[in-house]
Design a protein around this motif. Structure first.
Motif, PDB file in Angstrom:
ATOM      1  N   ALA A   1      41.004  33.692  28.165  1.00 40.63           N
ATOM      2  CA  ALA A   1      40.559  32.458  28.817  1.00 40.63           C
ATOM      3  C   ALA A   1      39.956  32.712  30.190  1.00 40.63           C
ATOM      4  N   GLY A   2      39.933  33.965  30.645  1.00 38.78           N
ATOM      5  CA  GLY A   2      39.364  34.293  31.951  1.00 38.78           C
ATOM      6  C   GLY A   2      40.285  34.025  33.112  1.00 38.78           C
ATOM      7  N   LEU A   3      41.578  33.818  32.829  1.00 38.81           N
ATOM      8  CA  LEU A   3      42.546  33.504  33.881  1.00 38.81           C
ATOM      9  C   LEU A   3      43.271  34.788  34.296  1.00 38.81           C
ATOM     10  N   MET A   4      42.581  35.638  35.037  1.00 36.34           N
ATOM     11  CA  MET A   4      43.138  36.944  35.381  1.00 36.34           C
ATOM     12  C   MET A   4      44.314  36.829  36.343  1.00 36.34           C
ATOM     13  N   ASP A   5      44.295  35.867  37.249  1.00 40.85           N
ATOM     14  CA  ASP A   5      45.414  35.707  38.179  1.00 40.85           C
ATOM     15  C   ASP A   5      46.694  35.346  37.427  1.00 40.85           C
ATOM     16  N   ARG A   6      46.560  34.451  36.428  1.00 44.19           N
ATOM     17  CA  ARG A   6      47.730  34.084  35.625  1.00 44.19           C
ATOM     18  C   ARG A   6      48.229  35.297  34.824  1.00 44.19           C
TER      19      ARG A   6
ATOM     20  N   VAL B   1      52.015  37.139  34.857  1.00 45.05           N
ATOM     21  CA  VAL B   1      52.873  37.486  33.716  1.00 45.05           C
ATOM     22  C   VAL B   1      53.326  38.935  33.827  1.00 45.05           C
ATOM     23  N   LEU B   2      52.451  39.825  34.279  1.00 44.54           N
ATOM     24  CA  LEU B   2      52.822  41.221  34.466  1.00 44.54           C
ATOM     25  C   LEU B   2      53.944  41.347  35.492  1.00 44.54           C
ATOM     26  N   ALA B   3      53.837  40.589  36.579  1.00 49.14           N
ATOM     27  CA  ALA B   3      54.901  40.620  37.595  1.00 49.14           C
ATOM     28  C   ALA B   3      56.198  40.034  37.049  1.00 49.14           C
TER      29      ALA B   3
ATOM     30  N   GLY C   1      40.086  42.778  30.690  1.00 47.95           N
ATOM     31  CA  GLY C   1      39.770  41.502  31.326  1.00 47.95           C
ATOM     32  C   GLY C   1      38.972  41.683  32.600  1.00 47.95           C
ATOM     33  N   TYR C   2      39.380  42.618  33.459  1.00 44.23           N
ATOM     34  CA  TYR C   2      38.633  42.871  34.694  1.00 44.23           C
ATOM     35  C   TYR C   2      37.223  43.373  34.403  1.00 44.23           C
ATOM     36  N   CYS C   3      37.091  44.246  33.405  1.00 39.95           N
ATOM     37  CA  CYS C   3      35.760  44.776  33.084  1.00 39.95           C
ATOM     38  C   CYS C   3      34.843  43.687  32.551  1.00 39.95           C
TER      39      CYS C   3
END
Length: 776
Positions: A470-475, A479-481, A501-503
């Motif tokens: 969905a392009g929600l990289m901050d979210r 989840v990783l944290a 996702g970043y790429c």
């Protein structure tokens, strides 16, 4: 002798043999290469690791090492043979005491080649350790023996163990090579050894499943030749072997072959188990027979096969694959309610699907009646597109589907959903863009009383994937944290999803930071997939230098490139207008025995030259491609058409169209002839564009006719604009000589026919725009 167990020791016994049911490869490992120089590659193993090179000349090693020697000092002045005998005794003693690492060090330090017993034991124990470093050591022994023409020193036991270890480490080609070499040398490998190779091939891409079936057939045919089957008892296929090859059939949707092999199980005294029927569920899903899945479950119950949780996983995964989340949700809900009437639930879902299908057909019929002047409809419901012959096959496999019981059978026991079930359903939500449902499912799993239903690393990775999609990289980073806070360690796949996702968002700097964080903070070494992702990201920002830098860094870390690595780097050079460098990468790929060059790599090479209009270089590549047994496909011809357009060589377009037209003809084709071709819109439109601009109207009309025959609407507006701008004043001279007028009669007829098709004023009054025989 059981060849899948290291030789017994005098002091202690070895651990039990690896589980033969473990059919999937373990963590991927490949031997290292030197950093790329774009000049040469020195593979860590030789032709023994490649299925097309010379085979092993293995012979069984029997007996023990030479007689015991005295003190080392007595050999200082003795012959090399005596010194070698003493070394063998020491090496054999280390191996018998399971001091494998010390035995390896002793082998490396020795200037003499140990005897057959020592070598076979050393290869066996190194292979049995199932560690990447140990596997590399075992392979290096084979490399040395091949170079010294001493492969006959190894016995079948160590070769079988080596094949298993290679298959489980993801080195499919190497494992298959060892098995084939044993067959050529007159050995029949143990069933567990060749099953590992068959299973590894069945899960591989490209033509892996087909090769898996061929290998299975070759081995079983060899076993059948023995009149006394007790001599080959350890090589006879068992249920695990059949499950491996049936999985290959399911992966390619080959129902006929699946049915044939399924029928052969009884000939080998093998009974289908629950995994056999789980693979049958996959087959039904692969060929689009959703309505038959319930009958597979009922067949399991009727045959008295013990149903396990894996069957539930297969069911949910099959319906998620169909995109039928409603049925998948109902299965999960029935499991939550501890219901045993799951077959009844699935039958009800089939009935609802059938009702919806009938309603859709009625709506289609009403639409057809509303347009009486339309051409005859060619609509075919998607669910009715059934592979020819598959109906009879499933009647044999599932006789209960022909005359189903009035009352669906009950499961022997209820199954509660676990984290894998929930995660599979979450993947369905993710694929459908239902990010909120994915997040809600995660929260619900956290509140479950059953610990088996709590989210694990796969669950969290699925949520990360949903946010990334969905392009929600901050979210996704949140989840990783959260995984760290909950004590659920992220794995390599989690980081690779974030990298991708970043790429995709062209944030290569953040991708690089994550790559370093992955290795330094999380302690997870990036793999070849990680580097492939970031190399592809460099391509998106047109950074071929960065792509090469990461490629070399990967090689420096000892990570062997895959086929995707090579083609991705080739793409970087092709897109940046450096076809010669792409060609050098391609040559490296051709020399790497672990990588199988495919049509995608050839097409990437053609694309690199065509992007610059270097059509002659591209044609030479196509000639090489054909010499290597590859036939150009639509992508190849599309690149050539673009190259012809850039090079402004319309004559080449005519030659290209001639070849394409010959491959489009529906006739009885010879085995040696290239396969039929179905051109797409982009290819035909480009060829027609070239021909119209060059005033080859007759060929343009042929291409347009081909477009219409394939259901592709030509862009008449575009072609009309080209004609008006470039050719509206053709044939208007009143002073041309009679000879010139006669020479251009056919061209003028073609131009008038083309104008007729465009709807422009013309002197061509035929009822059809297609050119026919000229009338005087």
């Amino acid at each position: 002798m059981n060849i899948l167990r290291p030789p017994p020791t005098s002091s202690s016994s070895f651990p039990p043999c690896p589980n033969s049911n473990t059919l999937t490869a373990a963590a991927s490992f490949t031997p290292t290469h030197n950093p790329i120089s774009l000049c040469s590659i020195n593979p860590p193993f030789t032709a023994a690791g490649h299925p097309t090179r010379r085979h092993f000349f293995a012979r069984s090693a029997s007996g023990t090492a030479n007689s015991s020697a005295g003190d080392l000092s007595s050999f200082l002045g003795s012959s090399p043979e005596a010194y070698s005998t003493h070394n063998d005794q020491e090496l054999l003693s280390l191996l018998r005491n399971r001091r494998t690492d010390e035995a390896w060090a002793k082998y490396v330090q020795s200037t003499h080649l140990p005897g057959p017993t020592c070598l076979s034991r050393l290869v066996s124990q190194l292979s049995y350790q199932s560690k990447p470093e140990s596997l590399t050591r075992a392979q290096s022994i084979l490399t040395r023996l091949r170079n010294e023409r001493q492969l006959h020193r190894l016995d079948a036991n160590c070769l079988g163990l080596l094949a298993m270890a290679a298959a489980k480490s993801g080195q499919t080609l190497y494992a298959v090579s060892v098995i084939k070499s044993m067959l050529r040398s007159g050995y029949l490998p143990h069933v567990k050894a060749w099953t590992a190779a068959v299973a590894s091939l069945s899960a591989a891409g490209d033509d892996g499943p087909e090769e898996s079936i061929k290998l299975f057939t070759a081995i079983t045919r060899r076993v059948k030749r023995f009149g006394d089957q007790s001599l080959v008892a350890q090589s006879r296929p068992d249920t695990a072997a059949f499950n491996a090859v049936l999985n290959a059939c399911a992966n390619i949707g080959d129902t006929e072959k699946y049915s044939k092999l399924f029928g052969e199980m009884s000939e080998w005294d093998c009974e289908p188990d629950v995994l056999t029927y789980n693979v049958m569920i996959k087959l039904c899903a692969r060929v689009g027979r959703k309505e038959l899945i319930v009958f597979v479950v009922e067949r399991i119950i009727e045959k008295g096969v013990k149903v396990c949780m894996t069957t539930m996983h297969s069911l949910v995964a099959a319906y998620v694959g169909f995109g039928d989340l409603r049925t998948a949700e109902r299965i999960v809900q029935a499991m939550r309610e501890r219901r045993r009437d799951l077959c009844k639930v699935l039958r009800e879902c089939n009935g609802e699907d059938l009702k919806e299908k009938e309603e859709e057909e009625e709506a289609e019929a009403e639409d057809e009646d509303a347009f009486e002047d339309d051409e005859e409809s060619v609509y075919t419901p998607r669910d009715e597109v059934i592979e020819e012959g598959s109906e009879d096959v499933f009647k044999k496999l599932l006789p209960n589907s022909v005359n189903p019981s009035d009352e669906p059978p009950l499961l022997p026991k209820a199954f509660a959903p676990d984290s894998r079930i929930y995660t599979t359903l979450m993947k369905g939500y993710m694929k459908n863009g239902r990010v909120a449902d994915t997040a809600r499912m995660l929260e619900a799993m956290r509140r479950q009383d059953d610990k088996n239903s709590h989210p694990d690393e796969v669950t969290y990775t699925t949520v990360v994937s949903a946010f990334v999609k969905a392009g929600l990289m901050d979210r996704a980073r949140q989840v990783l944290a959260e995984m760290a806070r909950m004590g659920v360690p992220a794995n390599r796949i989690t980081y690779n999803v974030l990298l991708k996702g970043y790429c995709k968002q062209l944030q290569i700097d953040k991708a690089e930071d994550l790559l370093r964080e992955m290795a330094e903070d999380a302690g997870i070494e990036p793999d070849v997939v990680s580097y492939n992702i970031i190399i592809d990201g460099c391509i998106l920002i047109d950074d071929s230098a960065g792509a090469l830098s990461f490629f070399n860094e990967m090689r420096t870390r000892g990570i062997a490139p895959t086929k995707i690595s090579y083609t991705t780097l080739m793409k970087a050079f092709a897109m940046s207008g450096q076809p010669k460098l792409a060609n050098r990468v391609f040559d490296e790929m051709m020399r790497d025995p672990r990588v199988k060059v495919d049509l995608i790599a050839w097409n990437m090479l053609v694309e690199g030259y065509c992007r610059l209009g270097l059509i002659e270089d591209a044609k030479r590549v196509v000639s090489r491609m054909k010499e290597n047994g590859f036939h150009p496909n639509v992508a190849t011809y599309g690149s050539l058409a673009n190259g012809v357009s850039l090079a402004r060589k319309p004559g080449e377009a005519l030659l290209l169209w001639k070849e394409i037209k010959e491959r489009c003809v529906v006739e009885k084709r010879e085995e040696s002839s290239p396969p039929m071709l179905k051109p797409d819109e982009g290819l035909l439109d480009m060829l027609a564009d070239i021909c119209v601009r060059a005033a080859f109207f007759k060929k343009a009309l042929e291409i347009i006719a081909c477009m219409e025959e394939n259901g592709i609407p030509p862009n008449k507006t575009k072609f009309k604009k080209i004609y008006v701008e470039m050719h509206s004043r053709m044939f208007t001279s009143k002073h041309a000589s009679q000879a010139r007028v006669e020479r251009r009669v056919e061209r003028k007829r073609a131009a008038e026919a083309f104008k007729f098709w465009l709807g422009l004023p013309n002197s061509y009054y035929g009822s059809e725009w297609k050119l026919g025989p000229r009338e005087d």
